[in-house]
Design a protein around this motif. Structure first.
Motif, PDB file in Angstrom:
ATOM      1  N   ILE A 258       0.851  -1.206   0.000  1.00 30.06           N
ATOM      2  CA  ILE A 258       0.000   0.000   0.000  1.00 30.06           C
ATOM      3  C   ILE A 258       0.876   1.241   0.000  1.00 30.06           C
ATOM      4  O   ILE A 258       0.689   2.188  -0.772  1.00 30.06           O
ATOM      5  CB  ILE A 258      -0.942   0.011   1.234  1.00 30.06           C
ATOM      6  CG1 ILE A 258      -2.009  -1.081   1.099  1.00 30.06           C
ATOM      7  CG2 ILE A 258      -1.590   1.374   1.441  1.00 30.06           C
ATOM      8  CD1 ILE A 258      -2.831  -1.330   2.342  1.00 30.06           C
ATOM      9  N   ARG A 259       1.894   1.198   0.878  1.00 28.70           N
ATOM     10  CA  ARG A 259       2.794   2.351   1.025  1.00 28.70           C
ATOM     11  C   ARG A 259       3.536   2.617  -0.283  1.00 28.70           C
ATOM     12  O   ARG A 259       3.565   3.751  -0.777  1.00 28.70           O
ATOM     13  CB  ARG A 259       3.795   2.062   2.147  1.00 28.70           C
ATOM     14  CG  ARG A 259       4.304   3.324   2.766  1.00 28.70           C
ATOM     15  CD  ARG A 259       5.192   3.002   3.925  1.00 28.70           C
ATOM     16  NE  ARG A 259       6.324   3.899   3.881  1.00 28.70           N
ATOM     17  CZ  ARG A 259       7.342   3.810   4.697  1.00 28.70           C
ATOM     18  NH1 ARG A 259       7.401   2.840   5.573  1.00 28.70           N
ATOM     19  NH2 ARG A 259       8.317   4.681   4.614  1.00 28.70           N
ATOM     20  N   THR A 261       2.760   1.710  -3.391  1.00 30.58           N
ATOM     21  CA  THR A 261       1.846   2.175  -4.443  1.00 30.58           C
ATOM     22  C   THR A 261       1.524   3.655  -4.244  1.00 30.58           C
ATOM     23  O   THR A 261       1.563   4.467  -5.185  1.00 30.58           O
ATOM     24  CB  THR A 261       0.542   1.348  -4.415  1.00 30.58           C
ATOM     25  OG1 THR A 261       0.875  -0.015  -4.272  1.00 30.58           O
ATOM     26  CG2 THR A 261      -0.276   1.556  -5.669  1.00 30.58           C
ATOM     27  N   ALA A 262       1.210   4.020  -2.981  1.00 32.42           N
ATOM     28  CA  ALA A 262       0.846   5.415  -2.682  1.00 32.42           C
ATOM     29  C   ALA A 262       2.046   6.337  -2.934  1.00 32.42           C
ATOM     30  O   ALA A 262       1.898   7.424  -3.515  1.00 32.42           O
ATOM     31  CB  ALA A 262       0.382   5.529  -1.237  1.00 32.42           C
ATOM     32  N   VAL A 283      -4.537   0.060  -4.003  1.00 27.68           N
ATOM     33  CA  VAL A 283      -4.483   0.321  -2.552  1.00 27.68           C
ATOM     34  C   VAL A 283      -5.741  -0.231  -1.881  1.00 27.68           C
ATOM     35  O   VAL A 283      -5.687  -0.889  -0.834  1.00 27.68           O
ATOM     36  CB  VAL A 283      -4.337   1.844  -2.279  1.00 27.68           C
ATOM     37  CG1 VAL A 283      -4.578   2.170  -0.803  1.00 27.68           C
ATOM     38  CG2 VAL A 283      -2.957   2.316  -2.708  1.00 27.68           C
ATOM     39  N   GLU A 286      -5.720  -4.046  -1.712  1.00 25.63           N
ATOM     40  CA  GLU A 286      -4.777  -4.521  -0.694  1.00 25.63           C
ATOM     41  C   GLU A 286      -5.310  -4.210   0.717  1.00 25.63           C
ATOM     42  O   GLU A 286      -5.151  -5.012   1.639  1.00 25.63           O
ATOM     43  CB  GLU A 286      -3.423  -3.835  -0.926  1.00 25.63           C
ATOM     44  CG  GLU A 286      -2.211  -4.637  -0.537  1.00 25.63           C
ATOM     45  CD  GLU A 286      -2.182  -6.055  -1.075  1.00 25.63           C
ATOM     46  OE1 GLU A 286      -1.941  -6.945  -0.249  1.00 25.63           O
ATOM     47  OE2 GLU A 286      -2.419  -6.278  -2.291  1.00 25.63           O
TER      48      GLU A 286
END
Ligand code: ADP
Length: 473
Positions: A258-259, A261-262, A283, A286
């Motif tokens: 998530i981190r 991708t962000a 995100v 996930e």
């Protein structure tokens, strides 16, 4: 108040029992001694009377009364007990009277008045005396012979014996109490050693064990039992550690994803909206997986804490399976897998948490669909027989290797970690399924062949008439 040690308690109870035994023994011994002394004295008196009779048998035909008295006096002073005796004939005339008896005018029965020999104890001039009177026949005449013996020696002996007992009892009791205490301390010493050794074992060194001494007694059993408990604790702690490590590992992967991708989306600020949307979708997906994982973890944590909130009622398993079947059919069609179901035509009542059972059946269908390639088949069947309902979820998927089948119900276990992770599984589904089945008093088993398919069998007890009655109240 300081608790009293087992050693002291044992010594106390031992002394109490010993004291009771000692007092009982002393009473019996005292009475026994008294009876035996009386017996000896009575025997002696009887012998003396017999002696007098023998003497008279021999002397009466030959001697006059005066000579007889003289002979009596001469003989009697030599005999045991001094000359304490008197003899009278059938008319009450005295043949002989010892001086002390005559002085105190001790009465005697005539032979006709004395039906049987008699013993009696009398106090004469402040002295206790034992008397024995017997009728005898000599030379055709009957006489009464009465012999007496002072009793002060007998009473003194009885008193001495009683006094000896009174001194001996506390002495013996004291020795027994000290001995009992020392012995119980010695007997309990190994227990103290075991306790000290057990205190040294803590969570850091749970692998250590108590030394077992092959004595075959309760202490060996105690050490073995404690060792078994340490082994169980060690296994539980190891499984908690494994669970925590696996859980944090499983949680780290989606959070990192998530981190990442962000971060990528934020760094490149000139992206088109569809690219941002794609990143957000990733995100979201996930995050959903993570929240499912957290739900599963919480469920298992509650299972471990035995804080399960199952609400069991009487439910129709056919209806429950039909709902799961409808949902499973949708899942199967999304994956291009054929789905069929064969449910019993009659209702099957079970005493269960219907929602938990629906999730269980759906989890098995979900797995079957996940591990079956498109074009394959998944089948759900429900039958009831011999007091048990059997649910079978079979697929024609990839199957499970023989050596892996024992692991499928383990937490976080996945046959192919990399592949199934992308399919959304953390390896918790089947352990939750097994937990729910266990809680319902059922069993779960798996049959599988690699490349052919798998079938999971769940057996649940059908509600008996008692449960049906309870539910209708
Ligand atoms: P997951 O969430 O990974 O599916 P499960 O506990 O449900 O976790 O299953 C554990 C593992 O058992 C899976 O990762 C998979 O390797 C294997 N497994 C479960 N069901 C099936 C099936 N129907 N066919 C083949 N393998 C299966």
């Amino acid at each position: 108040m300081k608790p009293v040690s087992i050693g002291l308690k044992l010594a106390f109870w031992y002394s109490l029992v010993f004291a009771a035994g000692l007092v009982l023994f002393s009473i019996v011994a005292w009475f026994g001694m008294k009876a035996s002394l009386y017996h000896a004295l009575d025997d002696e008196l009887r012998e003396r009377v017999e002696g007098v009779q023998k003497f008279m048998n021999f002397q009466i035909p030959a001697l006059s009364l005066a000579e007889l008295r003289h002979e009596f006096r001469e003989h009697s002073v030599l005999g045991p007990g001094g000359d304490l005796f008197q003899v009278c004939d059938s008319s009450g005339k005295w043949l002989y009277r010892s001086a002390p008896l005559e002085k105190n005018n001790i009465a005697i029965e005539r032979p006709s008045e004395l039906s049987s020999p008699r013993f009696e104890t009398r106090t004469i001039a402040g002295q206790p005396l034992r008397f024995y009177s017997q009728r005898i026949a000599v030379n055709g005449q009957t006489y009464t012979v009465q012999a007496a013996s002072p009793m002060h020696e007998l009473f003194e002996a009885i008193d001495r014996f009683g006094l000896g007992l009174l001194f001996a009892i506390p002495l013996l009791l004291g020795t027994a109490a000290i001995g009992g205490f020392v012995l119980s301390r010695r007997a309990l010493d190994p227990v103290d050693q075991i306790a000290r050794a057990a205190q040294r074992i803590s969570i850091e060194n749970l692998g250590e064990r108590l030394k077992i001494t092959e004595t075959g007694d309760q202490l060996q059993k105690l050490s073995e039992t404690l060792n078994q408990m340490f082994a169980r604790l060690e296994a539980s702690i190891a499984s908690i550690k494994r669970f925590t490590a696996d859980a944090s590992h499983e949680l780290r992967a989606p959070v990192t994803l998530i981190r990442a991708t962000a971060e990528v989306a934020v760094q490149n600020r000139n992206r088109a909206a569809p690219e941002y949307l794609a990143a957000l979708d990733e995100v979201l997906a996930e995050a959903e997986r993570t929240s499912q994982l957290v739900d599963s973890l919480m469920l298992l944590a509650r299972a471990d804490a035995e804080n399960h909130n199952l609400e069991r009622t009487l439910v129709d398993l056919v209806s429950v399976c039909r709902v799961a079947s409808d949902q499973g059919e949708k899942l199967a069609s999304q994956h291009g897998v054929k789905f069929s179901s064969h449910l019993a035509s009659e209702p099957i009542s079970i005493y269960a948490d219907g929602e938990a059972i629906r999730r269980t059946v759906l989890a098995l269908i979900d797995n079957a669909v996940k591990y079956t390639p498109p074009g394959g088949c998944v089948d759900l069947a429900l039958t009831g027989h011999d007091g048990y309902a059997t649910i079978v979820v079979a697929d024609t998927g990839m199957g499970i290797a023989q050596q892996d089948m024992v692991n499928v119900f383990e937490r976080f276990w996945r046959a192919d970690k990399a592949r199934t992770r992308s399919q959304g599984g953390a390896g918790l589904g089947l352990s939750i399924v097994k937990w729910i089945v266990d809680l319902h008093g059922g069993t779960i088993s798996v049959q599988s062949a690699v490349g052919v398919g798998s079938s999971f069998h769940v057996e649940l007890p059908i509600a008996g008439p008692d449960a049906t009655k309870l539910a209708s109240l």
